[in-house]
Design a protein around this motif. Structure first.
Motif, short mmCIF file in Angstrom:
data_model
loop_
_atom_site.label_atom_id
_atom_site.label_comp_id
_atom_site.label_asym_id
_atom_site.label_seq_id
_atom_site.Cartn_x
_atom_site.Cartn_y
_atom_site.Cartn_z
N PHE A 37 98.64 19.31 -65.55
CA PHE A 37 98.18 20.67 -65.20
C PHE A 37 98.76 21.70 -66.17
CE2 PHE A 37 99.13 24.67 -63.04
CZ PHE A 37 97.87 25.06 -62.62
N ILE A 38 100.06 21.63 -66.42
CA ILE A 38 100.72 22.58 -67.34
C ILE A 38 100.19 22.40 -68.76
CG2 ILE A 38 102.95 23.20 -68.38
CD1 ILE A 38 104.22 22.36 -65.67
N ASN A 39 99.96 21.12 -69.16
CA ASN A 39 99.44 20.85 -70.50
C ASN A 39 98.05 21.45 -70.67
OD1 ASN A 39 99.67 19.47 -73.10
ND2 ASN A 39 98.03 18.17 -72.34
N GLY A 40 97.26 21.46 -69.59
CA GLY A 40 95.94 22.06 -69.66
C GLY A 40 96.01 23.55 -69.99
N ILE A 41 96.95 24.23 -69.35
CA ILE A 41 97.15 25.67 -69.64
C ILE A 41 97.57 25.85 -71.10
CG2 ILE A 41 98.53 27.70 -69.06
CD1 ILE A 41 98.76 26.57 -66.21
N PHE A 42 98.46 24.98 -71.57
CA PHE A 42 98.92 25.06 -72.97
C PHE A 42 97.76 24.83 -73.93
CE2 PHE A 42 100.34 22.76 -76.76
CZ PHE A 42 101.18 23.71 -77.32
N ILE A 43 96.89 23.85 -73.62
CA ILE A 43 95.75 23.56 -74.49
C ILE A 43 94.84 24.77 -74.61
CG2 ILE A 43 93.61 22.22 -74.68
CD1 ILE A 43 95.16 19.88 -73.33
N LEU A 44 94.55 25.43 -73.49
CA LEU A 44 93.69 26.61 -73.50
C LEU A 44 94.29 27.73 -74.34
CD1 LEU A 44 92.49 26.80 -69.78
CD2 LEU A 44 91.26 25.91 -71.76
N ALA A 45 95.62 27.87 -74.26
CA ALA A 45 96.29 28.95 -75.01
C ALA A 45 96.42 28.62 -76.49
CB ALA A 45 97.67 29.22 -74.41
N ALA A 46 96.77 27.36 -76.79
CA ALA A 46 97.08 26.98 -78.18
C ALA A 46 95.83 26.77 -79.03
CB ALA A 46 97.94 25.72 -78.19
N TYR A 56 85.05 23.20 -82.01
CA TYR A 56 86.42 22.74 -81.69
C TYR A 56 86.95 23.46 -80.46
CZ TYR A 56 91.48 22.14 -82.07
OH TYR A 56 92.79 21.86 -81.80
N ARG A 57 86.76 24.77 -80.42
CA ARG A 57 87.27 25.55 -79.30
C ARG A 57 86.56 25.18 -77.99
NH1 ARG A 57 87.71 31.82 -80.91
NH2 ARG A 57 88.29 31.87 -78.72
N THR A 58 85.27 24.84 -78.07
CA THR A 58 84.52 24.43 -76.88
C THR A 58 85.06 23.11 -76.34
OG1 THR A 58 82.51 25.52 -77.69
CG2 THR A 58 82.25 23.84 -75.97
N MET A 59 85.30 22.15 -77.24
CA MET A 59 85.82 20.85 -76.83
C MET A 59 87.23 20.98 -76.23
SD MET A 59 83.39 18.75 -77.27
CE MET A 59 84.18 17.18 -77.04
N MET A 60 88.06 21.83 -76.82
CA MET A 60 89.41 22.04 -76.30
C MET A 60 89.37 22.78 -74.96
SD MET A 60 91.43 20.43 -78.24
CE MET A 60 90.13 19.27 -78.70
N LEU A 61 88.35 23.65 -74.81
CA LEU A 61 88.18 24.34 -73.52
C LEU A 61 87.86 23.31 -72.43
CD1 LEU A 61 87.82 26.93 -71.80
CD2 LEU A 61 85.42 26.94 -72.53
N GLY A 111 88.97 16.33 -81.95
CA GLY A 111 89.73 17.46 -82.45
C GLY A 111 90.45 17.14 -83.74
N ILE A 112 90.99 15.94 -83.84
CA ILE A 112 91.70 15.51 -85.06
C ILE A 112 90.75 15.50 -86.25
CG2 ILE A 112 92.76 13.49 -86.17
CD1 ILE A 112 94.07 12.88 -83.43
N ILE A 113 89.53 15.02 -86.02
CA ILE A 113 88.52 14.99 -87.10
C ILE A 113 88.23 16.39 -87.60
CG2 ILE A 113 86.10 14.46 -87.66
CD1 ILE A 113 86.33 12.14 -85.62
N ARG A 114 88.07 17.33 -86.66
CA ARG A 114 87.78 18.72 -87.05
C ARG A 114 88.97 19.36 -87.76
NH1 ARG A 114 83.55 18.58 -88.38
NH2 ARG A 114 83.72 20.83 -88.74
N LEU A 115 90.17 19.05 -87.28
CA LEU A 115 91.37 19.59 -87.94
C LEU A 115 91.51 19.03 -89.36
CD1 LEU A 115 93.97 19.39 -85.01
CD2 LEU A 115 92.92 21.45 -85.94
#
Length: 205
Positions: A37-46, A56-61, A111-115
């Motif tokens: 749960f906490i990691n999900g919040i971090f993913i949205l912020a980071a 990329y932002r859509t997939m991370m969302l 995400g790694i591919i896009r990065l």
């Protein structure tokens, strides 16, 4: 940390695992799902700061929201419904977490591919994919009650052994120090040359 204190902690933890295996498995799931749960919040912020690419932002969302929903749902289910006699809630939670880690790793690979295309370091995401797959395997095994109990029993046994070893080492170390202290006290009794004087005499020679 003091070896005696560490030994007592290991011993107590091992005994606790042996006595309360089902509760430990459930607690494990609650801790991990809370971390998800906490990691999900971090993913949205980071993700907003790492790469501005829309796809990329859509997939991370999606990944972030999935983490928040999964973590909250599993932890809430175990806390609200409790541990029943057949552990169906805990087993279901383990399967959900296992599936989550596989899907999350898949999205992270994208995400790694896009990065990589945008020449951004991918070391941390690669480590995260590896950890996700390991956790997926562990929680998949935890979904089978017999395997989960066997793992916890083995862990408890190893902790008990480690605790006993630490206590024995601590006891021997303390006994050795007491003997050394007794030897120093006897050398420093009235009429006996002090250790410092003997060292100085050796230097003079």
């Amino acid at each position: 940390m003091n070896r005696t204190f560490l030994g007592i902690i290991f011993l107590a933890a091992g005994i606790l695992l042996a006595i309360s295996k089902d509760a430990f498995i459930a607690m494990n799931e609650i801790v991990v799902s809370s971390a998800v749960f906490i990691n999900g919040i971090f993913i949205l912020a980071a993700s907003r700061r790492i790469l501005q690419e829309k796809l990329y932002r859509t997939m991370m969302l999606v990944r972030g929201l999935m983490s928040i929903i999964t973590g909250l749902a599993v932890a809430a289910a175990i806390l609200v419904l409790g541990i029943d006699s057949e552990l169906t809630v805990v087993q279901a939670g383990a399967l959900v977490l296992s599936a989550y880690f596989v899907v999350s790793a898949g999205i992270q690979v994208f995400g790694i591919i896009r990065l990589k295309v945008n020449k951004i370091s991918v070391f941390a995401p690669l480590v995260e994919v590896f950890i996700s797959l390991v956790l997926a395997g562990i929680f998949f095994m935890f979904s089978f009650h017999e395997i989960a109990v066997s793992i916890v029993k083995f862990s408890g046994f190893m902790l008990i052994v480690a605790g006993v070893i630490m206590l024995v080492i601590s006891w021997k170390s303390n006994a050795s120090r007491r003997e050394e202290k007794a030897g120093e006290d006897s050398m420093n009794e009235p009429g006996m040359p002090k250790i410092e004087d003997l060292d100085q005499a050796k230097c003079d020679q």
